[in-house]
Structures are given as C-alpha cells and as structure tokens.
Design an enzyme around this catalytic site. Structure first.
Site, mmCIF file in Angstrom:
data_model
loop_
_atom_site.group_PDB
_atom_site.id
_atom_site.type_symbol
_atom_site.label_atom_id
_atom_site.label_comp_id
_atom_site.label_asym_id
_atom_site.label_seq_id
_atom_site.Cartn_x
_atom_site.Cartn_y
_atom_site.Cartn_z
ATOM 1 N N ARG A 78 0.859 -1.182 0.000
ATOM 2 C CA ARG A 78 0.000 0.000 0.000
ATOM 3 C C ARG A 78 0.895 1.231 0.000
ATOM 4 N NH1 ARG A 78 -2.496 3.039 4.712
ATOM 5 N NH2 ARG A 78 -3.956 4.480 3.717
ATOM 6 N N HIS A 122 -2.850 11.024 0.644
ATOM 7 C CA HIS A 122 -2.333 10.762 1.995
ATOM 8 C C HIS A 122 -1.732 12.067 2.509
ATOM 9 C CE1 HIS A 122 -0.884 7.378 4.820
ATOM 10 N NE2 HIS A 122 -0.628 8.521 5.426
ATOM 11 N N GLU A 167 -7.521 8.558 6.054
ATOM 12 C CA GLU A 167 -7.787 9.151 7.369
ATOM 13 C C GLU A 167 -8.194 10.620 7.342
ATOM 14 O OE1 GLU A 167 -4.371 8.404 9.812
ATOM 15 O OE2 GLU A 167 -4.943 6.316 10.039
ATOM 16 N N ASN A 292 -7.497 1.715 9.704
ATOM 17 C CA ASN A 292 -6.178 1.842 10.354
ATOM 18 C C ASN A 292 -6.406 1.751 11.858
ATOM 19 O OD1 ASN A 292 -5.265 2.294 7.802
ATOM 20 N ND2 ASN A 292 -4.758 4.460 8.096
ATOM 21 N N TYR A 294 -4.504 1.377 15.635
ATOM 22 C CA TYR A 294 -3.261 1.450 16.403
ATOM 23 C C TYR A 294 -3.483 1.218 17.895
ATOM 24 C CZ TYR A 294 -0.731 3.128 12.340
ATOM 25 O OH TYR A 294 -0.146 3.220 11.103
ATOM 26 N N GLU A 352 -3.567 -0.211 8.037
ATOM 27 C CA GLU A 352 -2.400 0.181 8.844
ATOM 28 C C GLU A 352 -2.510 -0.406 10.242
ATOM 29 O OE1 GLU A 352 -1.314 4.338 9.147
ATOM 30 O OE2 GLU A 352 -1.849 4.687 7.046
HETATM 31 C C1 LIG Z 1 -4.139 8.611 14.748
HETATM 32 O O1 LIG Z 1 -3.340 7.487 14.411
HETATM 33 C C2 LIG Z 1 -3.630 7.079 13.111
HETATM 34 O O2 LIG Z 1 -4.421 5.960 13.039
HETATM 35 C C3 LIG Z 1 -2.418 6.946 12.277
HETATM 36 C C4 LIG Z 1 -1.142 6.475 12.552
HETATM 37 N N1 LIG Z 1 -0.434 6.656 11.405
HETATM 38 C C5 LIG Z 1 -1.258 7.212 10.484
HETATM 39 N N2 LIG Z 1 -2.464 7.356 11.023
HETATM 40 C C6 LIG Z 1 -0.863 7.679 9.117
HETATM 41 O O3 LIG Z 1 -1.713 7.103 8.131
HETATM 42 C C7 LIG Z 1 0.594 7.414 8.843
HETATM 43 O O4 LIG Z 1 1.000 8.319 7.825
HETATM 44 C C8 LIG Z 1 1.420 7.558 10.135
HETATM 45 O O5 LIG Z 1 2.803 7.483 9.871
HETATM 46 C C9 LIG Z 1 0.988 6.423 11.090
HETATM 47 C C10 LIG Z 1 1.826 6.350 12.365
HETATM 48 O O6 LIG Z 1 1.557 7.460 13.156
#
Ligand SMILES: CO[C@H](O)c1c[n+]2c([nH]1)[C@H](O)[C@@H](O)[C@H](O)[C@H]2CO
Length: 448
Positions: A78, A122, A167, A292, A294, A352
């Site tokens: 991706r 992005h 996002e 995504n 985390y 992600e």
């Molecule tokens: C608020 O956290 C998000 O889910 C998120 C985390 N992340 C992201 N979005 C972005 O899509 C990436 O570009 C970042 O590098 C990556 C790591 O921070």
C-alpha cells in the site's frame, strides 16, 4: 488442540507507506510543491527540523525497496501518490515524469508478485490548491475527481485496489483544528467544512471510478475505539462525543448517508447546514473500507476541553509505544465487530497497524532486535484472526510501515519500520519483526 491460525485463502499480506514520508525528491522531474513542502520548511513546525527532502530516498531507491518487500514475501504493498508530482498545479497540466515514476513502481510490484494498493490522497495536498482555499473550497471535490480520473486512466489496467483518502479525521483534527500537521490551521469553523469537502471529494472520485474503473475502490478511516473511564453518566457522554468526533463523523456519512447527531451539539454554531444532495454524493457505495488501527482511548468528561469536553485517561499499567499509544489489541476486535454490526458486510482491509518503539542502538549487525514490535505484531495478528473467526470479512493486513520514515511533524525519531533505515547512509536493515512477519506470511498465519 490449538486451532490453526491460518488466514483465509487470498488474504493479502502487506506493508504500507505514504509518499511524503518515504519518497524524498519532492520537487524532482517537474513535481510541484505540496503543503507538506511548505509546512516542513517552516521553522519550528518539525521536530529536529526534519523534512521530506530526502526521507528514505525511495523516489530513487524504489527498485531496492521492492526487493525488500519480496524478501519478506509480501503479497501486497500500500502506497500513496504524491498528487503534485503528477499534477504540479493540482489540476490541468499532467507531469509525465511524475506519472511515469508510479507506472514503473506498479509494474515492478506486479513483476514481483506484489498487488498494488494505491492511496490517492495521503495528506499532501498540492500547494497550488491550498492557495485556492484547499479543502475549504467546495471546488476541491472537482479538483480531486479530476486528479483521480488521471490516475485511473493511467494505472487502472494494473492497479486492482484503490483508496480515495487516507484518514480524513487526521487531516481535519490535525490540519484544521489543532494545527499540528499541514496546513496548520486552528479554526473550529473550518473543521466541519473540511470534513464535508473531503468526504464530497471521496464520493466524487468513487463516482468517477464507477464510470470507467475495472477493479475496486474504497476509503481508509482511522478508527480508535473509545471506552468510558467510569460508569458515571458524564464519562459515558464524553465517550460518545469522542466516538462521534473521531469515528462516526466519517464512517456514518459514507456508509449510512448521515452525520452523527452529536456533531451539531459538539460544533454548535460552527456546524454548517449541509445540502442534502451533498450526502447523496458522499454515500457513493464503496467496494471496501480500509481501517487503520493502532490503539484505543479511555475517555473521561473534561469541561475544560471544548469542543469535545473529553480527555484521554492514561493507562499507565500497560505497555505504551514511543508515540504514547497504549498497546491494546482487544480494541482491534472490538472495533472490527462494532464496524460489522453497524455497517454490515462491507469488506475490510486492515490498511495500517504498527508501533514506534525505541530500537536501542545496536552493533551494525544483520538484524536490528525489536522485541516489543514483534510482540505488538503477534498480538494484533492473533486478534485479527479471532475477528475473522467471528465473521468479520477482513481481506488483508498492512503493517505500518515497510521502512522507518518521516513521522510527519514528529520527524524521523519515531521509528515504525519493519526495516531500520540509517538516514545518514540510507542503509536498510531488517528488524526482527520483519523476519517474524516473513515467517508468519510464509505459513499464511499458521506460524503465529
Ligand atoms: C491517529 O493514528 C492514526 O491511526 C495513524 C497512525 N499513522 C497514520 N495514522 C498515518 O496514516 C501514517 O501516515 C502515520 O505514519 C501512522 C503512524 O503514526
């Protein structure tokens, strides 16, 4: 008897990146500047004064990086298109050399058996369009649809998976409310208008794809589950506000055609009266959704934090990453089950998932030891398998990220990569998590 953790046939094993975070050479070969070129070169906005001028030098080292993907056994990759590399002014003139870079990358991926998954936006809006109001200008939906059509006509014969936006919440919250990312605005009245125009743009691109696309198109949301800090009504209400602001503000319009009611109260006078026809454009059916994931957030009522009147409650008893995020894999299955129960059987890719941990300086050996990232990866893939067993239609997983890269305004210090990058030499070194991921891929999950 332990149940096999094998993943469904055809499940994609990927890694993800984004143009400004890895490519470097932002103005090479006729490319125009993006808002990140401006933001990163504005003194004081980037940690350590880091910029994307070189980053991982992927624009020049892309062939080497595709070989790194093949070494892991990735079946998908991706990545995002830098809009202003292809359309230097954002609309109109196409820069053939910019388009050619992405065509060569796609061809190289396909030659190595790696399915391209292409993100159109992005966060790196062309600076020329920001000069025309950017996402605050309703014309942004047309600008984006024009750009999307250029990319579809150039690459849809070879790209089977497209996503419109990455996002939108981060763009709105970081770029227009908190000012922590480009374009660095801090304006409550701008935020909901940007949400709306981003979603209109996504819908317009999906409509353009329906006219001539041969494959599948979706949109990528960051979803962060919210849990009340207590059973107090104030904390439960704050949790609902936080969930509406970060999650359903975006998923409901696209997948249900309505904004959550809580937003009007949350934004108050700043909440616009959107034309109903706009929602018809926004709710264009998508073929899949990228999620995504985390971490989670535990939420308490906090009247001192308008407009949300909510605050996160640190979970100090648990492991946290270098970006301060709690490692909480249960939130992944909670999110996926919530998503399926609310929106039905729309296919999902986990586009992600990853973590920045402090990778201790190591002798320049063949592998960088990163035990915490190995643990994070295993926890989340086992949990993903549980969600699939529970009936969630997950079609693939993309580790964030292939390479250590520019973590936006946090700079290069936050390292998310499966491959360690020495930014002074551009040497790539696999981390233990890369080797573990390769083992999991080779067994299609059974080695978990
Ligand atoms: C608020 O956290 C998000 O889910 C998120 C985390 N992340 C992201 N979005 C972005 O899509 C990436 O570009 C970042 O590098 C990556 C790591 O921070």
């Amino acid at each position: 008897m332990t149940r096999s953790l094998r993943f469904p046939d055809g499940f994609l094993w990927g890694a993800a990146t984004a143009a400004y975070q890895i490519e470097g050479s932002p103005l090479a070969d006729g490319a125009g500047p993006s808002i990140w070129e401006r933001f990163a070169h504005t003194p004081g906005l980037m940690a350590d004064g880091d910029t994307g001028d070189i980053a991982c030098d992927h624009y020049r080292r892309h062939a080497e990086d595709v070989r790194l993907m093949q070494a892991l056994g990735l079946t998908s990759y991706r990545f995002s298109i830098a809009w202003s590399r292809v359309l230097p002014e954002g609309t109109g003139r196409v820069n053939a050399k910019g388009l050619d870079f992405y065509a060569r990358l796609v061809d190289d991926l396909l030659e190595h058996g790696i399915t391209p998954n292409v993100t159109l936006f992005h966060w790196d809006l062309p600076a020329a369009l920001d000069d025309r109001g950017g996402w605050l200008n309703r014309d942004s939906a047309d600008w984006f649809a024009e750009y999307a059509q250029v990319m579809f006509r150039a690459l849809d014969d070879r790209v089977p998976l497209w996503t419109t936006l990455n996002e939108p919440w981060v763009v709105v919250d970081g770029g227009y409310l908190r000012g922590t990312i480009a374009p660095g605005h801090r304006n409550l009245y701008e935020a909901p208008r940007v949400t709306h125009n981003l979603l209109r743009a996504s819908g317009a691109a999906v409509a353009a794809y329906r006219a001539e696309g041969r494959h599948r198109i979706g949109v990528v949301f960051n979803l962060e589950p919210k849990y009340p800090a207590s059973t107090r009504q104030e904390d439960r209400d704050a949790t609902r506000r936080a969930h509406a602001y970060m999650n359903t503000q975006f998923t409901d319009p696209v997948l249900r055609g309505v904004y959550p009611e809580a937003l009007a109260a949350l934004y108050g006078a700043a909440w616009p009266d959107f034309p109903a026809a706009d929602l018809e454009c926004i709710r264009q059916p998508v073929d899949f959704v990228g999620i995504n994931y985390y971490t989670r957030q535990v939420v308490r009522d906090d009247p001192t934090q308008p407009p949300l009147r909510a605050a996160g409650v640190p979970q100090r008893q648990r492991t946290h990453t270098e970006t301060g995020w709690e490692v909480y894999e249960q939130g992944l299955i909670d999110t996926l089950l919530w998503f399926r129960d609310r929106y039905g059987t729309v296919p999902v890719y986990l586009t992600e998932n990853g973590a920045a941990f402090y990778d201790p300086p190591q002798a320049a050996g063949p592998v960088v030891e990163d035990p915490l990232r190995v643990d994070y990866l295993e926890r989340h893939l086992k949990t993903l398998r549980r969600a699939i067993d529970a009936g969630v239609d997950v079609r693939g997983y993309y580790a964030w990220s292939l390479l250590d890269n520019l973590e936006w305004s946090l700079g290069f210090a936050k390292r998310f990569g499966l491959y360690h990058v020495d930014f002074s030499t551009q040497r790539r070194t696999p981390k233990r998590s890369a080797l573990r991921y390769a083992q999991i891929i080779a067994s299609h999950g059974a080695a978990l």
